[in-house]
Structures are given as structure tokens and as C-alpha cells.
Design an enzyme around this catalytic site. Structure first.
Site, PDB file in Angstrom:
ATOM      1  N   LYS A  41      -2.624   2.429  -0.749  1.00 45.75           N
ATOM      2  CA  LYS A  41      -3.462   2.742   0.418  1.00 45.75           C
ATOM      3  C   LYS A  41      -4.009   4.170   0.340  1.00 45.75           C
ATOM      4  O   LYS A  41      -5.187   4.407   0.577  1.00 45.75           O
ATOM      5  CB  LYS A  41      -2.677   2.608   1.737  1.00 45.75           C
ATOM      6  CG  LYS A  41      -2.111   1.241   2.000  1.00 45.75           C
ATOM      7  CD  LYS A  41      -1.354   1.203   3.315  1.00 45.75           C
ATOM      8  CE  LYS A  41      -0.131   2.107   3.362  1.00 45.75           C
ATOM      9  NZ  LYS A  41       0.944   1.766   2.416  1.00 45.75           N
ATOM     10  N   ARG A 120       1.538   0.781  12.621  1.00 45.94           N
ATOM     11  CA  ARG A 120       2.561   0.206  11.764  1.00 45.94           C
ATOM     12  C   ARG A 120       3.516  -0.697  12.535  1.00 45.94           C
ATOM     13  O   ARG A 120       4.437  -1.249  11.943  1.00 45.94           O
ATOM     14  CB  ARG A 120       3.376   1.363  11.183  1.00 45.94           C
ATOM     15  CG  ARG A 120       3.516   1.328   9.700  1.00 45.94           C
ATOM     16  CD  ARG A 120       4.081   2.687   9.364  1.00 45.94           C
ATOM     17  NE  ARG A 120       4.545   2.791   8.054  1.00 45.94           N
ATOM     18  CZ  ARG A 120       3.956   3.550   7.133  1.00 45.94           C
ATOM     19  NH1 ARG A 120       2.854   4.190   7.391  1.00 45.94           N
ATOM     20  NH2 ARG A 120       4.498   3.662   5.956  1.00 45.94           N
ATOM     21  N   ARG A 159       5.381   7.469  -8.987  1.00 43.17           N
ATOM     22  CA  ARG A 159       4.424   8.330  -8.280  1.00 43.17           C
ATOM     23  C   ARG A 159       4.851   9.799  -8.317  1.00 43.17           C
ATOM     24  O   ARG A 159       6.020  10.128  -8.191  1.00 43.17           O
ATOM     25  CB  ARG A 159       4.308   7.893  -6.824  1.00 43.17           C
ATOM     26  CG  ARG A 159       3.488   8.885  -5.998  1.00 43.17           C
ATOM     27  CD  ARG A 159       3.077   8.353  -4.667  1.00 43.17           C
ATOM     28  NE  ARG A 159       4.167   7.886  -3.850  1.00 43.17           N
ATOM     29  CZ  ARG A 159       3.992   7.223  -2.713  1.00 43.17           C
ATOM     30  NH1 ARG A 159       2.773   6.931  -2.290  1.00 43.17           N
ATOM     31  NH2 ARG A 159       5.032   6.827  -2.018  1.00 43.17           N
ATOM     32  N   ARG A 192       8.337  12.297  -4.175  1.00 48.69           N
ATOM     33  CA  ARG A 192       8.672  12.248  -2.754  1.00 48.69           C
ATOM     34  C   ARG A 192      10.118  11.816  -2.568  1.00 48.69           C
ATOM     35  O   ARG A 192      10.618  10.968  -3.292  1.00 48.69           O
ATOM     36  CB  ARG A 192       7.738  11.252  -2.039  1.00 48.69           C
ATOM     37  CG  ARG A 192       6.469  11.885  -1.570  1.00 48.69           C
ATOM     38  CD  ARG A 192       5.437  10.916  -1.079  1.00 48.69           C
ATOM     39  NE  ARG A 192       5.902   9.859  -0.184  1.00 48.69           N
ATOM     40  CZ  ARG A 192       5.085   8.982   0.406  1.00 48.69           C
ATOM     41  NH1 ARG A 192       3.769   9.064   0.195  1.00 48.69           N
ATOM     42  NH2 ARG A 192       5.550   8.038   1.190  1.00 48.69           N
ATOM     43  N   ARG A 203      12.167   1.086   3.039  1.00 47.12           N
ATOM     44  CA  ARG A 203      10.747   1.084   3.441  1.00 47.12           C
ATOM     45  C   ARG A 203      10.140  -0.314   3.323  1.00 47.12           C
ATOM     46  O   ARG A 203       9.371  -0.726   4.175  1.00 47.12           O
ATOM     47  CB  ARG A 203       9.963   2.070   2.560  1.00 47.12           C
ATOM     48  CG  ARG A 203      10.309   3.506   2.898  1.00 47.12           C
ATOM     49  CD  ARG A 203       9.887   4.443   1.805  1.00 47.12           C
ATOM     50  NE  ARG A 203       8.459   4.495   1.635  1.00 47.12           N
ATOM     51  CZ  ARG A 203       7.864   4.945   0.528  1.00 47.12           C
ATOM     52  NH1 ARG A 203       8.572   5.356  -0.493  1.00 47.12           N
ATOM     53  NH2 ARG A 203       6.565   4.990   0.472  1.00 47.12           N
TER      54      ARG A 203
HETATM   55  P1  AP5 Z   1      -0.350   5.360  -3.165  1.00 48.74           P
HETATM   56  O1  AP5 Z   1      -1.842   5.350  -3.049  1.00 48.74           O
HETATM   57  O2  AP5 Z   1       0.362   6.655  -2.966  1.00 48.74           O
HETATM   58  O3  AP5 Z   1       0.285   4.200  -2.245  1.00 48.74           O
HETATM   59  P2  AP5 Z   1       0.443   4.088  -0.660  1.00 48.74           P
HETATM   60  O4  AP5 Z   1       0.199   2.651  -0.308  1.00 48.74           O
HETATM   61  O5  AP5 Z   1      -0.382   5.122   0.031  1.00 48.74           O
HETATM   62  O6  AP5 Z   1       1.976   4.388  -0.557  1.00 48.74           O
HETATM   63  P3  AP5 Z   1       2.793   5.268   0.484  1.00 48.74           P
HETATM   64  O7  AP5 Z   1       4.184   5.285  -0.063  1.00 48.74           O
HETATM   65  O8  AP5 Z   1       2.149   6.598   0.721  1.00 48.74           O
HETATM   66  O9  AP5 Z   1       2.707   4.398   1.726  1.00 48.74           O
HETATM   67  P4  AP5 Z   1       3.692   4.442   2.852  1.00 48.74           P
HETATM   68  O10 AP5 Z   1       2.944   3.579   3.804  1.00 48.74           O
HETATM   69  O11 AP5 Z   1       5.087   4.059   2.569  1.00 48.74           O
HETATM   70  O12 AP5 Z   1       3.836   5.990   3.139  1.00 48.74           O
HETATM   71  P5  AP5 Z   1       3.317   6.916   4.300  1.00 48.74           P
HETATM   72  O13 AP5 Z   1       3.060   8.221   3.698  1.00 48.74           O
HETATM   73  O14 AP5 Z   1       2.259   6.244   5.106  1.00 48.74           O
HETATM   74  O15 AP5 Z   1       0.010   4.744  -4.590  1.00 48.74           O
HETATM   75  C1  AP5 Z   1       1.366   4.654  -5.027  1.00 48.74           C
HETATM   76  C2  AP5 Z   1       1.449   4.986  -6.541  1.00 48.74           C
HETATM   77  O16 AP5 Z   1       0.754   3.979  -7.271  1.00 48.74           O
HETATM   78  C3  AP5 Z   1       0.788   6.314  -6.925  1.00 48.74           C
HETATM   79  O17 AP5 Z   1       1.525   6.897  -7.968  1.00 48.74           O
HETATM   80  C4  AP5 Z   1      -0.624   5.912  -7.449  1.00 48.74           C
HETATM   81  O18 AP5 Z   1      -1.126   6.821  -8.431  1.00 48.74           O
HETATM   82  C5  AP5 Z   1      -0.326   4.551  -8.050  1.00 48.74           C
HETATM   83  N1  AP5 Z   1      -1.444   3.623  -7.902  1.00 48.74           N
HETATM   84  C6  AP5 Z   1      -2.251   3.471  -6.820  1.00 48.74           C
HETATM   85  N2  AP5 Z   1      -3.147   2.496  -7.048  1.00 48.74           N
HETATM   86  C7  AP5 Z   1      -2.878   2.022  -8.307  1.00 48.74           C
HETATM   87  C8  AP5 Z   1      -3.442   0.995  -9.120  1.00 48.74           C
HETATM   88  N3  AP5 Z   1      -4.475   0.254  -8.677  1.00 48.74           N
HETATM   89  N4  AP5 Z   1      -2.898   0.771 -10.349  1.00 48.74           N
HETATM   90  C9  AP5 Z   1      -1.850   1.503 -10.805  1.00 48.74           C
HETATM   91  N5  AP5 Z   1      -1.285   2.502 -10.082  1.00 48.74           N
HETATM   92  C10 AP5 Z   1      -1.784   2.739  -8.849  1.00 48.74           C
HETATM   93  O19 AP5 Z   1       4.612   6.964   5.236  1.00 48.74           O
HETATM   94  C11 AP5 Z   1       5.806   7.583   4.811  1.00 48.74           C
HETATM   95  C12 AP5 Z   1       6.850   7.485   5.900  1.00 48.74           C
HETATM   96  O20 AP5 Z   1       6.378   8.156   7.099  1.00 48.74           O
HETATM   97  C13 AP5 Z   1       7.216   6.087   6.391  1.00 48.74           C
HETATM   98  O21 AP5 Z   1       8.205   5.503   5.559  1.00 48.74           O
HETATM   99  C14 AP5 Z   1       7.735   6.392   7.792  1.00 48.74           C
HETATM  100  O22 AP5 Z   1       9.018   6.940   7.756  1.00 48.74           O
HETATM  101  C15 AP5 Z   1       6.792   7.480   8.273  1.00 48.74           C
HETATM  102  N6  AP5 Z   1       5.612   6.960   8.960  1.00 48.74           N
HETATM  103  C16 AP5 Z   1       4.305   7.158   8.569  1.00 48.74           C
HETATM  104  N7  AP5 Z   1       3.475   6.554   9.432  1.00 48.74           N
HETATM  105  C17 AP5 Z   1       4.263   5.959  10.371  1.00 48.74           C
HETATM  106  C18 AP5 Z   1       3.972   5.154  11.520  1.00 48.74           C
HETATM  107  N8  AP5 Z   1       2.710   4.863  11.857  1.00 48.74           N
HETATM  108  N9  AP5 Z   1       5.009   4.692  12.250  1.00 48.74           N
HETATM  109  C19 AP5 Z   1       6.284   5.001  11.925  1.00 48.74           C
HETATM  110  N10 AP5 Z   1       6.631   5.756  10.856  1.00 48.74           N
HETATM  111  C20 AP5 Z   1       5.618   6.218  10.076  1.00 48.74           C
END
Ligand code: AP5
Length: 247
Positions: A41, A120, A159, A192, A203
Site C-alpha cells: 500500500k 482499519r 523491507r 521496522r 498484524r
Molecule cells: P509496503 O509498500 O511498505 O507495504 P504496506 O502495505 O504499506 O505495508 P505496511 O506494513 O506499511 O502496512 P501496515 O498497514 O501494516 O502498516 P502501517 O504503517 O499502516 O511494502 C512492503 C515491502 O514490500 C517493502 O519492502 C516494499 O519495497 C516491497 N514491495 C512493495 N510492493 C512490491 C512488489 N510489487 N513486489 C515486490 N516487493 C514489493 O501501520 C503500522 C501499525 O500502526 C499498525 O500495525 C497499527 O499498530 C498502527 N496503525 C496504523 N494505522 C492504524 C489504524 N487506522 N487503526 C489502528 N492502528 C493503526
């Protein structure tokens, strides 16, 4: 959705990769990006936001920025949120909604925006409805990126992120030019805390229990667009633009 087809722009792709040529879609467009942790994402949000000149609001990034604050400057709610996050659990809705409310004031109906990682939970989705209504705004589409779990785990465990400029790399799929160093700002890349195996499992379970039901909710509203996240980031990006043009 009415979109302008045929205009072409050259996108300087992140992490020093070759430029890709993509069709320019008409903005403003107001999107939510859904999908399990690690599906890509954030990577797609970065590409889409550059292409659409859209604001990118990531609740994960907002929370991670709070980690850089001096502990004395953090509110008790933020300190608690960082602990939930480290474990891989969802942060309570009340904390997230307060953070989003603050940041939504930077969004406007005239400008495209992408909400990444929010909403979420069903409660957050309803709260978002009310926040947008108060601002005379509405969502145009909700993209749900989809990928098998084993591929997600590979993406998360490889990552590496830049703590300074937030660029995202992968040790094999998207390596930085110099090992361990951000291509964009030269900072040392980190893994991370929540990308360790025990947090990844928490997660993924939190996603299944709380976030996956949102796809059904937005499908009923006719907003959901499911996009396979297989293939390179450029392929997924091209697919996203193509689908947004015809959806
Ligand atoms: P990446 O683009 O980083 O993936 P992502 O889907 O953004 O993954 P996140 O881990 O950031 O999502 P998340 O939803 O768990 O985390 P968030 O920060 O929102 O890609 C991942 C890897 O794959 C990278 O290395 C990239 O280079 C590689 N890649 C990407 N595309 C590729 C492809 N096509 N082919 C090959 N490789 C590829 O949330 C973190 C934490 O915050 C949550 O766990 C929670 O505790 C809290 N939080 C955040 N928002 C909320 C909410 N709304 N409510 C409650 N808690 C929340």
C-alpha cells in the site's frame, strides 16, 4: 468514474529505479487504500500520490513520526499507541480518530488524496464518513490490494525503511543502490520493529479480524476495486491506474 485517457507523463520512480511512462489520470480523486500489512500500500501510495499530485495520509507514518518526539512531549495516548504498534496490534480507534481529525484539515475537496492504513475498523469507517460529510467531501473509490500470505511475509521480512524521508526498500525486490543506505537522503535504513516475525503474525491476524470486513462494507457501497498485488511495483501501479480509469 470519468477519467481523462491518453495523456502521458514520465514518472521518476522511487529508489533510483528506471523511469516509467504512465497515463495521466484526471484528478481530483479521493481514495482509500486497503489491504493486508506488507501488500504494498505504501509503495503504491507513493507512486499514485506523485502521479495524481495527491496528498498521502498514512496513519502508520503519523504514528511512527511520534516516535521521534522526546518521550516527555508525547501525550499518554500516543505513548500507549506506540506500544500497541510495536506489538503489531491495532491502536485504539479513539487515538487514531483524534490524529486523523487533525490531519484531515490539510485535505480539500479540490485536491486528490489517498488514505493509507485508515480506516482499519468498521468504527473508523463510520467515523470517516462523518468527517468527510462535515467537509462536503466523499470517497471516489476504495482500492483493495490482494496477495497470498506467503508473499506478504516475504515482502515484510525483507523491507527496509528510511527513518528520515520514509522511502521504502526491499533487500531483494527493491534494494537501495548502496546497501543499508537511503538512495534519496543518505540516511541509514532500518528494519521496522513490527516487521519481526512475532509482530507480523499479530498484524496479519488483526487485519483478518478487523480490516478485512471493510472490503465487504465498501463493496456494498459500490466503491470497492480489488487489485491483484502480484508482480513488480510498476506492474501493480500500472494496473491501479488502468482500473481507476475504467472503474
Ligand atoms: P509496503 O509498500 O511498505 O507495504 P504496506 O502495505 O504499506 O505495508 P505496511 O506494513 O506499511 O502496512 P501496515 O498497514 O501494516 O502498516 P502501517 O504503517 O499502516 O511494502 C512492503 C515491502 O514490500 C517493502 O519492502 C516494499 O519495497 C516491497 N514491495 C512493495 N510492493 C512490491 C512488489 N510489487 N513486489 C515486490 N516487493 C514489493 O501501520 C503500522 C501499525 O500502526 C499498525 O500495525 C497499527 O499498530 C498502527 N496503525 C496504523 N494505522 C492504524 C489504524 N487506522 N487503526 C489502528 N492502528 C493503526
Amino acid at each position: 468514474m470519468q477519467r481523462n485517457k491518453g495523456q502521458v507523463t514520465t514518472l521518476p520512480y522511487l529508489a533510483g529505479q528506471p523511469e516509467v511512462v504512465v497515463p495521466q489520470v484526471q484528478s481530483p480523486i479521493h481514495l482509500v487504500l486497503l489491504g493486508p500489512p506488507g501488500v504494498g500500500k505504501g509503495t503504491q501510495a507513493e507512486l499514485l500520490s506523485r502521479n495524481l499530485a495527491a496528498r498521502h495520509l498514512s496513519t502508520g507514518d503519523i504514528l511512527r513520526s511520534a516516535r521521534n518526539l522526546d518521550p516527555n512531549e508525547r501525550s499518554p495516548a500516543i505513548s500507549a499507541a506506540l506500544k500497541y504498534m510495536q506489538r503489531g496490534d491495532l491502536v485504539p480507534d479513539s487515538t487514531i480518530l483524534a490524529l486523523v481529525e487533525e490531519h484531515l484539515d490539510y485535505l480539500s475537496v479540490e485536491q486528490s488524496f489517498l488514505l493509507d492504513g485508515f480506516p482499519r475498523t468498521v468504527g473508523q469507517a463510520w467515523a470517516l464518513d462523518r468527517m468527510l460529510e462535515r467537509r462536503d467531501m466523499k470517497l471516489d473509490a476504495v482500492i483493495s490490494y490482494e496477495l497470498p500470505v506467503d508473499r506478504i511475509v516475504q515482502r515484510l521480512s525483507g523491507r527496509r525503511t528510511c527513518p528520515a524521508c520514509k522511502s521504502v526498500f526491499h533487500i531483494s525486490a527493491r534494494p537501495p543502490r548502496k546497501r543499508g543506505v537511503c538512495d534519496h537522503c543518505g540516511s541509514r535504513l532500518i528494519q521496522r520493529e513490527d516487521d519481526r516475525p512475532v509482530s507480523i503474525r499479530v498484524r496479519l491476524a488483526a487485519y483478518e479480524d478487523n480490516t478485512a470486513p471493510l472490503a465487504e462494507l465498501y463493496a456494498r457501497r459500490g466503491l470497492l476495486v480489488r487489485i491483484p498485488a502480484e508482480g513488480s511495483p510498476e506492474e501493480v501501479f500500472g494496473r491501479s491506474l488502468e482500473i481507476l480509469q475504467v472503474a
